[in-house]
Design a protein around this motif. Structure first.
Motif, mmCIF file in Angstrom:
data_model
loop_
_atom_site.group_PDB
_atom_site.id
_atom_site.type_symbol
_atom_site.label_atom_id
_atom_site.label_comp_id
_atom_site.label_asym_id
_atom_site.label_seq_id
_atom_site.Cartn_x
_atom_site.Cartn_y
_atom_site.Cartn_z
ATOM 1 N N MET A 75 -16.284 -14.760 -2.175
ATOM 2 C CA MET A 75 -14.879 -14.662 -1.759
ATOM 3 C C MET A 75 -14.145 -13.610 -2.597
ATOM 4 O O MET A 75 -13.304 -12.869 -2.080
ATOM 5 C CB MET A 75 -14.181 -16.017 -1.874
ATOM 6 N N GLY A 76 -14.466 -13.511 -3.887
ATOM 7 C CA GLY A 76 -13.871 -12.477 -4.741
ATOM 8 C C GLY A 76 -14.257 -11.092 -4.270
ATOM 9 O O GLY A 76 -13.413 -10.182 -4.206
ATOM 10 N N THR A 97 -12.975 -6.148 -1.302
ATOM 11 C CA THR A 97 -13.265 -5.288 -0.150
ATOM 12 C C THR A 97 -12.040 -5.183 0.753
ATOM 13 O O THR A 97 -11.690 -4.089 1.227
ATOM 14 C CB THR A 97 -14.482 -5.823 0.637
ATOM 15 N N LEU A 98 -11.375 -6.302 1.002
ATOM 16 C CA LEU A 98 -10.184 -6.297 1.839
ATOM 17 C C LEU A 98 -9.061 -5.476 1.209
ATOM 18 O O LEU A 98 -8.325 -4.774 1.913
ATOM 19 C CB LEU A 98 -9.697 -7.725 2.107
ATOM 20 N N THR A 157 -5.949 -0.561 1.356
ATOM 21 C CA THR A 157 -5.493 0.689 0.734
ATOM 22 C C THR A 157 -5.836 1.877 1.625
ATOM 23 O O THR A 157 -5.004 2.752 1.856
ATOM 24 C CB THR A 157 -6.134 0.859 -0.654
ATOM 25 N N LYS A 158 -7.067 1.889 2.124
ATOM 26 C CA LYS A 158 -7.481 2.994 2.994
ATOM 27 C C LYS A 158 -6.697 2.991 4.298
ATOM 28 O O LYS A 158 -6.312 4.045 4.802
ATOM 29 C CB LYS A 158 -8.980 2.930 3.253
ATOM 30 N N LEU A 159 -6.450 1.822 4.855
ATOM 31 C CA LEU A 159 -5.674 1.738 6.092
ATOM 32 C C LEU A 159 -4.240 2.207 5.881
ATOM 33 O O LEU A 159 -3.651 2.851 6.756
ATOM 34 C CB LEU A 159 -5.684 0.314 6.649
ATOM 35 N N THR A 160 -3.693 1.906 4.706
ATOM 36 C CA THR A 160 -2.349 2.375 4.395
ATOM 37 C C THR A 160 -2.327 3.896 4.369
ATOM 38 O O THR A 160 -1.420 4.524 4.929
ATOM 39 C CB THR A 160 -1.871 1.806 3.042
#
Length: 139
Positions: free
Chosen positions: A34-35, A40-41, A46-49
């Motif tokens: 989960m960490g 990863t999320l 960040t990349k999507l921003t």
């Protein structure tokens, strides 16, 4: 028989202990996973921003280019209208010049005699002037 009861209780206790140990190991592994998923999320976010910002900039540039193209198209349309009006003016001037030339080529009868005399007079004056100039250059 009592021993069997104790042995079975011991086996049950060990089984429960093993189940608890495996559940703890699974939970630790799930926590680690989960960490990693969380990290990863965060990277994906960040990349999507960044992609979103670049897309917005691209849209702004596209809109500016479209506005510029629209302005240039309107300018071209007004230039085309001006050219069309210039063509109409040129046609009107050509018709006027043709009408004047027709009037000069076929003058009214009352002016024809006067124009012939004026033509003879100007031709004579021109010949005299050119002869005078010719004689002047010879001397």
């Amino acid at each position: 028989m009592e021993i069997l009861l104790y042995v079975s209780a011991l086996i049950a206790s060990l089984s429960l202990l093993l189940i608890v140990i495996f559940v703890i190991i699974t939970l630790k592994s799930a926590k680690q996973t989960m960490g990693e998923v969380s990290e990863t999320l965060k990277r994906v976010e960040t990349k999507l921003t960044g992609i979103t910002e670049q897309s917005e900039q691209l849209m702004e540039k596209t809109n500016r280019i479209a506005d510029d193209a629209e302005n240039k198209l309107q300018t071209l349309n007004s230039l085309s209208d001006s050219a069309k009006k210039l063509g109409n003016s040129t046609d009107h001037m050509n018709r006027s010049i043709l009408a004047i030339s027709d009037d000069v080529a076929t003058p009214p009868e009352k002016y024809r005699d006067f124009m012939e005399k004026a033509t003879v007079l100007t031709e004579t004056a021109a010949r005299v002037y050119y002869r005078f100039q010719k004689e002047k250059h010879k001397n």
